[in-house]
Motif scaffolding. Structure first.
Motif, short mmCIF file in Angstrom:
data_model
loop_
_atom_site.label_atom_id
_atom_site.label_comp_id
_atom_site.label_asym_id
_atom_site.label_seq_id
_atom_site.Cartn_x
_atom_site.Cartn_y
_atom_site.Cartn_z
N GLU A 1 -66.45 52.85 -0.80
CA GLU A 1 -65.48 52.14 -2.39
C GLU A 1 -65.20 51.45 -1.78
O GLU A 1 -64.00 49.76 -1.68
N ARG B 1 -66.41 48.58 0.49
CA ARG B 1 -65.79 47.51 -1.12
C ARG B 1 -65.12 46.57 -1.49
O ARG B 1 -64.97 45.21 -2.06
N GLN B 2 -63.74 46.88 -1.76
CA GLN B 2 -62.67 46.93 -2.37
C GLN B 2 -62.56 45.82 -1.45
O GLN B 2 -61.36 44.85 -1.52
N PRO C 1 -63.94 46.02 -6.85
CA PRO C 1 -63.94 47.46 -7.20
C PRO C 1 -65.41 48.33 -8.02
O PRO C 1 -65.58 46.74 -8.46
N SER C 2 -66.06 49.51 -8.21
CA SER C 2 -66.92 50.12 -9.02
C SER C 2 -66.46 49.95 -10.46
O SER C 2 -65.06 49.84 -10.06
N GLU D 1 -65.63 54.36 -9.93
CA GLU D 1 -65.06 55.03 -8.83
C GLU D 1 -63.58 54.43 -8.24
O GLU D 1 -63.28 53.39 -8.62
#
Length: 213
Positions: A179, A182-183, A190-191, A194
């Protein structure tokens, strides 16, 4: 914004009172209007009050329903209160002394999980159902309110602040590197549920979760 937290043990038995006290300490802030808790078999709930509207002077959480079947904590700034009051059969005089938390409770009693389609504004809340021994967790589609939760050892820990969950000494905190990366990637973001902590999740905007056996 008011804050709330709690622990639920679906299979029964006492909750982790040491963890609950740690969550209470992490939630406590100066400048608020007091903290109240409710603890019994399976469930422990806490609420840090911030009164920001005229009707909030009547608010008291954790809130037990008049029938005794439900227990609620949450943060609320409800819009279109008059329209909601009409749906719930309240007079204008009754509405003026009915806090948002009570409106949400009445909405849940009338529509159960479909109550989320009748609540407008910025809100997030949790309701424990004594009859079904279940936990209902919900968040509005567009506001800033949040609910985070974590499952460990048969217990569900939840709060409006991640500090209340990450500060529990019996739980190990690890960075969610997937995460994190990802961010950091442009145009990815973001998810939906999560967080930057492994096994700590957020309730997706405009959704609800029911936890039972």
């Amino acid at each position: 914004m008011s804050g709330f937290f709690g622990i639920f043990r679906p299979q029964g038995g006492p909750v982790d009172l040491e963890a609950f006290e740690q969550m209470k300490s992490a939630m406590n802030r100066e400048g608020f209007d007091g903290m109240e808790t409710h603890v019994e078999d399976k469930i422990a709930l806490g609420h840090l009050m911030l009164r920001v509207s005229p009707e909030s002077q009547y608010d008291k959480q954790p809130l037990k329903s008049s029938c005794g079947n439900y227990l609620l904590v949450g943060h609320f700034r409800l819009d279109y209160r008059d329209e909601l009051g009409d749906k719930l059969g309240l007079t204008q005089a009754e509405l003026e002394v009915t806090p948002d938390s009570q409106l949400a409770m009445l909405a849940y009693q009338k529509w159960k999980e479909k109550c989320v389609h009748h609540l407008e504004g910025d809100w997030a809340f949790v309701i424990f159902d004594f009859n079904n021994q279940s936990l209902f967790i919900a968040k509005d589609p567009f506001g800033y309110s949040a609910i985070f939760f974590r499952k460990s050892g048969g217990l569900y820990y939840f709060s409006s602040l991640t500090d209340c969950i990450s500060g529990i000494s019996s739980l190990k905190n690890e960075i969610n590197f997937i995460e994190f990366f990802r961010q950091s990637i442009p145009n990815v973001g973001p998810s939906l549920n999560e967080t930057l902590l492994k096994e700590v999740y957020s309730i997706e905007a405009g959704s609800y979760l029911i936890i039972d056996f």
